[in-house]
Design a protein around this motif. Sequence first.
Motif, mmCIF file in Angstrom:
data_model
loop_
_atom_site.group_PDB
_atom_site.id
_atom_site.type_symbol
_atom_site.label_atom_id
_atom_site.label_comp_id
_atom_site.label_asym_id
_atom_site.label_seq_id
_atom_site.Cartn_x
_atom_site.Cartn_y
_atom_site.Cartn_z
ATOM 1 N N ARG A 98 24.007 4.343 -50.181
ATOM 2 C CA ARG A 98 24.157 4.010 -51.604
ATOM 3 C C ARG A 98 24.878 2.671 -51.765
ATOM 4 O O ARG A 98 24.512 1.866 -52.624
ATOM 5 C CB ARG A 98 24.922 5.097 -52.350
ATOM 6 C CG ARG A 98 25.069 4.743 -53.843
ATOM 7 C CD ARG A 98 25.521 5.895 -54.685
ATOM 8 N NE ARG A 98 24.547 6.951 -54.795
ATOM 9 C CZ ARG A 98 23.452 6.909 -55.564
ATOM 10 N NH1 ARG A 98 23.180 5.823 -56.269
ATOM 11 N NH2 ARG A 98 22.639 7.942 -55.627
ATOM 12 N N ALA A 99 25.876 2.402 -50.943
ATOM 13 C CA ALA A 99 26.576 1.114 -51.022
ATOM 14 C C ALA A 99 25.610 -0.031 -50.715
ATOM 15 O O ALA A 99 25.647 -1.074 -51.386
ATOM 16 C CB ALA A 99 27.767 1.099 -50.065
ATOM 17 N N LEU A 100 24.739 0.146 -49.725
ATOM 18 C CA LEU A 100 23.737 -0.879 -49.417
ATOM 19 C C LEU A 100 22.770 -1.062 -50.582
ATOM 20 O O LEU A 100 22.412 -2.186 -50.950
ATOM 21 C CB LEU A 100 22.956 -0.507 -48.148
ATOM 22 C CG LEU A 100 23.717 -0.635 -46.847
ATOM 23 C CD1 LEU A 100 22.964 0.076 -45.719
ATOM 24 C CD2 LEU A 100 23.955 -2.097 -46.507
ATOM 25 N N TYR A 101 22.325 0.050 -51.158
ATOM 26 C CA TYR A 101 21.422 -0.005 -52.311
ATOM 27 C C TYR A 101 22.082 -0.741 -53.476
ATOM 28 O O TYR A 101 21.477 -1.617 -54.095
ATOM 29 C CB TYR A 101 21.024 1.417 -52.706
ATOM 30 C CG TYR A 101 20.281 1.521 -54.015
ATOM 31 C CD1 TYR A 101 19.017 0.965 -54.173
ATOM 32 C CD2 TYR A 101 20.834 2.209 -55.091
ATOM 33 C CE1 TYR A 101 18.329 1.073 -55.364
ATOM 34 C CE2 TYR A 101 20.152 2.334 -56.280
ATOM 35 C CZ TYR A 101 18.902 1.757 -56.419
ATOM 36 O OH TYR A 101 18.222 1.875 -57.601
ATOM 37 N N ASP A 102 23.330 -0.397 -53.787
ATOM 38 C CA ASP A 102 24.048 -1.058 -54.877
ATOM 39 C C ASP A 102 24.189 -2.550 -54.619
ATOM 40 O O ASP A 102 24.045 -3.366 -55.535
ATOM 41 C CB ASP A 102 25.426 -0.423 -55.081
ATOM 42 C CG ASP A 102 25.345 0.984 -55.657
ATOM 43 O OD1 ASP A 102 24.275 1.371 -56.194
ATOM 44 O OD2 ASP A 102 26.355 1.716 -55.541
ATOM 45 N N TYR A 103 24.465 -2.912 -53.366
ATOM 46 C CA TYR A 103 24.563 -4.329 -52.997
ATOM 47 C C TYR A 103 23.231 -5.039 -53.214
ATOM 48 O O TYR A 103 23.163 -6.087 -53.853
ATOM 49 C CB TYR A 103 25.015 -4.462 -51.547
ATOM 50 C CG TYR A 103 24.828 -5.854 -50.997
ATOM 51 C CD1 TYR A 103 25.678 -6.885 -51.363
ATOM 52 C CD2 TYR A 103 23.766 -6.146 -50.142
ATOM 53 C CE1 TYR A 103 25.497 -8.174 -50.883
ATOM 54 C CE2 TYR A 103 23.581 -7.425 -49.656
ATOM 55 C CZ TYR A 103 24.441 -8.438 -50.028
ATOM 56 O OH TYR A 103 24.248 -9.708 -49.565
ATOM 57 N N LEU A 104 22.161 -4.465 -52.676
ATOM 58 C CA LEU A 104 20.852 -5.103 -52.776
ATOM 59 C C LEU A 104 20.380 -5.237 -54.207
ATOM 60 O O LEU A 104 19.864 -6.285 -54.606
ATOM 61 C CB LEU A 104 19.802 -4.326 -51.980
ATOM 62 C CG LEU A 104 19.795 -4.493 -50.480
ATOM 63 C CD1 LEU A 104 18.749 -3.581 -49.865
ATOM 64 C CD2 LEU A 104 19.555 -5.933 -50.075
#
Length: 159
Positions: A113-119
């Motif tokens: 989720r952190a990667l998704y939010d970043y992207l």
Amino acid sequence: SVLACDGQRPVWEERTPHDVVAAAGAADHCRIDLEVDARWWLLDLLTERPDQWIDLAYVDAAHTVEVDSFLVSALWRHIRPGGVLVLDDLDWTASLHARPGAVFSRPDRSHVRALYDYLRALPDVADATEWGREEVGWTWALLLKASGSGPADLASLLR
């Protein structure tokens, strides 16, 4: 062509990925490498073919921030404008889902989720959506890379 890798040698309903592809008559168009490290597999692919553009990439989360961060970052760089990146296990956290005794730096936080939010905050993302929580009980993320033409949202692609 379809290129795929998996760190394991999966079998589903007594069939391997190679069996499924052969039964579909697509063996000449698919390369499936099994029991490989996805980081090296992707790094080799992109090093050997630096002009490689990817239309659709699916990351079956490895459940480690080190592996998944590398894969997501490298893939996003090579997703074709108008292409899609799919992430699974958006809500996976070590504290709830990891095997007992496994050690994680942030067990109560989903790194996917952190990667998704970043992207999805990047300027070259045309659309981002979550899917699956209600439909299959597990949340996936889809990100559409911006392009000069073509669909401007994931709903257009999913119809």
